[in-house]
Motif scaffolding. Structure first.
Motif, mmCIF file in Angstrom:
data_model
loop_
_atom_site.group_PDB
_atom_site.id
_atom_site.type_symbol
_atom_site.label_atom_id
_atom_site.label_comp_id
_atom_site.label_asym_id
_atom_site.label_seq_id
_atom_site.Cartn_x
_atom_site.Cartn_y
_atom_site.Cartn_z
ATOM 1 N N GLY A 120 0.806 -1.203 0.000
ATOM 2 C CA GLY A 120 0.000 0.000 0.000
ATOM 3 C C GLY A 120 0.839 1.253 0.000
ATOM 4 O O GLY A 120 2.068 1.193 -0.014
ATOM 5 N N GLN A 121 0.156 2.372 0.014
ATOM 6 C CA GLN A 121 0.826 3.661 0.056
ATOM 7 C C GLN A 121 -0.124 4.693 0.617
ATOM 8 O O GLN A 121 -1.338 4.509 0.620
ATOM 9 C CB GLN A 121 1.339 4.075 -1.312
ATOM 10 N N VAL A 122 0.472 5.783 1.110
ATOM 11 C CA VAL A 122 -0.286 6.907 1.619
ATOM 12 C C VAL A 122 0.232 8.149 0.919
ATOM 13 O O VAL A 122 1.435 8.389 0.898
ATOM 14 C CB VAL A 122 -0.127 7.063 3.147
ATOM 15 N N ASP A 123 -0.664 8.908 0.324
ATOM 16 C CA ASP A 123 -0.291 10.170 -0.319
ATOM 17 C C ASP A 123 -0.880 11.310 0.499
ATOM 18 O O ASP A 123 -2.038 11.251 0.920
ATOM 19 C CB ASP A 123 -0.794 10.202 -1.755
ATOM 20 N N ILE A 124 -0.063 12.344 0.717
ATOM 21 C CA ILE A 124 -0.436 13.447 1.593
ATOM 22 C C ILE A 124 -0.469 14.743 0.801
ATOM 23 O O ILE A 124 0.473 15.064 0.074
ATOM 24 C CB ILE A 124 0.576 13.562 2.752
ATOM 25 N N HIS A 125 -1.558 15.485 0.954
ATOM 26 C CA HIS A 125 -1.738 16.773 0.282
ATOM 27 C C HIS A 125 -2.076 17.801 1.355
ATOM 28 O O HIS A 125 -3.098 17.678 2.025
ATOM 29 C CB HIS A 125 -2.860 16.675 -0.745
ATOM 30 N N THR A 126 -1.197 18.794 1.535
ATOM 31 C CA THR A 126 -1.426 19.840 2.529
ATOM 32 C C THR A 126 -1.789 21.123 1.804
ATOM 33 O O THR A 126 -1.133 21.498 0.834
ATOM 34 C CB THR A 126 -0.165 20.054 3.380
ATOM 35 N N SER A 127 -2.863 21.785 2.290
ATOM 36 C CA SER A 127 -3.297 23.011 1.636
ATOM 37 C C SER A 127 -3.756 24.044 2.671
ATOM 38 O O SER A 127 -4.519 23.715 3.583
ATOM 39 C CB SER A 127 -4.457 22.714 0.681
#
Length: 161
Positions: A120-127
């Motif tokens: 699996g993987q985790v993608d992080i988007h900070t805004s």
């Protein structure tokens, strides 16, 4: 921020659990792209005991779960909240089976190669701005089982940097 330290501790515990279970954690950071953390079984000629399937929502480290699909095959589209407040959005995916899975939330899009062993993987988007979201759209090759969870927290501190 008050939620940053417990979040980092949880992410550290998750990485330690992955390492102890025969998985490794890799971090890739791109200035204009979301942070990506992939969790894969190591390549080895010797027999290795692999960890089983992990619920992607567990990798969100206590974030508010916006969507959790559970195990699926084929494709799926699902509405996300119309507006997501400023903060950190995480998209966690687990897959098993030989083929590819494409995940698109409108603000995070990626294609992952899956194998016979769960990974699996985790993608992080900070805004700093509110996100007008589209839909969660997932497509997968036949023979691939997948699950996706989308989480949110108010922190704008990216724990991977």
């Amino acid at each position: 921020m008050t939620g940053t330290r417990p979040r980092r501790i949880l992410l550290g515990c998750f990485a330690a659990a992955m390492a102890l279970s025969g998985c490794s954690s890799h971090t890739h950071s791109h200035a204009s792209a979301p942070t990506h953390r992939a969790i894969h079984a190591p390549a080895s000629a010797a027999p290795v005991a692999y960890a089983g399937w992990h619920d992607p929502a567990a990798a969100l480290g206590g974030d508010k779960v916006l969507v959790s699909t559970g195990k699926q095959t084929g494709g799926r589209q699902q509405d996300l909240p119309k507006k997501i407040a400023p903060g950190t959005i995480e998209v966690s995916m687990e897959c098993e089976g030989v083929g590819r899975v494409t995940v698109d939330t409108g603000f995070v899009t990626y294609t992952a190669d899956c194998s016979a062993r769960p990974s699996g993987q985790v993608d992080i988007h900070t805004s700093p701005d509110a996100q007008a979201s589209a839909r969660l759209s997932v497509t997968a090759d036949s023979g691939v089982t997948w699950a996706v969870a989308v989480g949110w927290n108010p922190s704008q501190d990216n724990p991977q940097q």
